[in-house]
Design a protein around this motif. Structure first.
Motif: not given
Length: 399
Positions: A306-320
């Motif tokens: 889940t932590g990895q997925a959060i990081a990957a989606l952050g990359a998709s959005m350019g930040g969190i």
């Protein structure tokens, strides 16, 4: 009795329902909720409560009247008509897979049912069961409006690059692409964010739907731009009995060992995930109280991925700019939220232990660089809203 909208969510061995009244103001007010449980078994029951969870009705059902989902739906419908004294003005349904063509709720007709049936191989645990009560109601009351609300629809606005696989274009044109699921849940969360966290709602949010099925969604200004689930509901995060992300070579390996498609499908949908890793259970509550090494491994793996997925989606959005937890585990398991938050320390995420223990809604403290919230999901409310809006768009309907 005011006009009502019935919402049905059919699973593998139960039909959950909620009934909403249409108030003069146009507001939807939840009146009843419940389920026919144990469908196909020896001890089925109809359980009904009011909007405040006070018991309204509970009774064992004759197994012959709940042998399958269609029979159970007929039993439920008879009880509701007897209780209400009237038929609902419409029925809204959760349908897991809408394929590439449906980006909004649809009024049901025979052609739509047949089109949706073609997606059953992509959601074998869900799609046939979702369609069973639709067919039953259609056969018995063809004049009763039914609205199909799709778990994939909220994700249809993704940029193409997010939904592509690195495969020949001919397969993409056939519909082999990333769809994303749990869209009704994410849509509801996105609708609540502006009132709960306005600044966060307008930014870049990772929403985590963590239940028996699990996924994560990237929301930018309340719109889905990426999701961990793909072509089917097997991809992405590990789940109760599904593996999540898996090298497709594993499937080839199993085929070479002589397993056929049915055996592999059963393995991937029923024997993997937390259940497979732990060797004990797919229930997080049971694993948290177990002293077995497999239980700890399963929970740590769940938080790690889940932590990895959060990081990957952050990359998709350019930040969190924030994180939201929802669904059964996300809403109710403070220990799992803590495990996942620990994996997000690099983001500056700092939980407030007291807020986390009481399930929020905000569970981060003042030292946290980004906020995290717990927002209970309400897919049935979302389905009721869509059903009402579809009726209002149809000449002569209430609203």
């Amino acid at each position: 009795m005011s006009d009502t909208i019935l919402v049905l969510n059919a699973g593998s061995s139960s039909i959950k329902f909620q009934l909403f009244g249409l108030e003069p103001s146009g507001r939807l007010a939840r009146q009843l909720k419940g389920q026919v449980e144990g469908v196909g078994g020896q001890n089925p029951r109809l359980v009904v409560a009011d909007a405040s969870d006070r018991p309204v009705f509970q009774e064992a059902c004759p197994p012959a009247r709940t042998a399958d989902l269609e029979a159970a739906q007929e039993l439920l419908g008879s009880w509701l008509v007897g209780h209400l004294g009237a038929v609902p003005v419409a029925v809204g349904h959760r349908v897991v897979h809408g394929g590439p063509d449906f980006a909004m709720p649809m009024l049901v007709d025979d052609a739509l049912i047949e089109r949706l049936a073609k997606f059953a191989p992509l959601a074998p645990l869900h799609q046939p069961n979702n369609l069973a009560p639709i067919r039953s109601i259609r056969a018995r009351r063809p004049d009763l409006p039914q609205v199909a609300c799709f778990d994939t629809a909220f994700h249809r606005g993704h940029p193409e690059i997010a939904d592509r696989f690195a495969i020949p274009d001919s397969l993409h044109q056939e519909g082999v692409r990333r769809y994303g699921f749990h869209g009704l849940s994410y849509e509801y969360v996105a609708s609540r964010l502006p009132e709960m966290a306005p600044a966060m709602a307008a930014g870049r949010v990772v929403a985590l739907h963590l239940g028996s099925g699990c996924s994560a969604c990237a929301l930018v200004d309340g719109r889905s731009v990426d999701s961990t689930m793909g072509f089917t509901a097997l991809d992405g995060l590990p789940m109760g009995t599904r593996p999540g992300q898996l090298d497709p070579g594993v499937v080839l390996y199993l085929m070479q060992k002589g397993q056929d498609a049915d055996a592999i499908q059963h393995l991937l949908y029923h024997d993997c995930g937390l259940k497979g890793l732990s060797g004990i259970s797919n229930d997080v509550r049971e694993l948290l109280t177990s002293g077995q090494p497999g239980a700890g491994l399963a929970l740590d793996y769940f938080a790690y991925r889940t932590g990895q997925a959060i990081a990957a989606l952050g990359a998709s959005m350019g930040g969190i700019d924030g994180i939201v937890f929802t669904a059964g585990i996300g809403e109710n398991s403070a220990p799992m939220r803590e495990k996942i938050a620990t994996r997000c320390a690099w983001l500056g995420l700092v939980l407030d232990p007291e807020r986390n223990a009481t399930h929020g809604p905000r569970i981060t403290g003042p030292a946290s660089r980004i906020p995290a919230f717990v927002i209970p999901t309400d897919e049935e409310q979302m389905i009721a809203r869509h059903t009402l809006a579809t009726l209002q768009a149809t000449k002569g309907q209430p609203g």
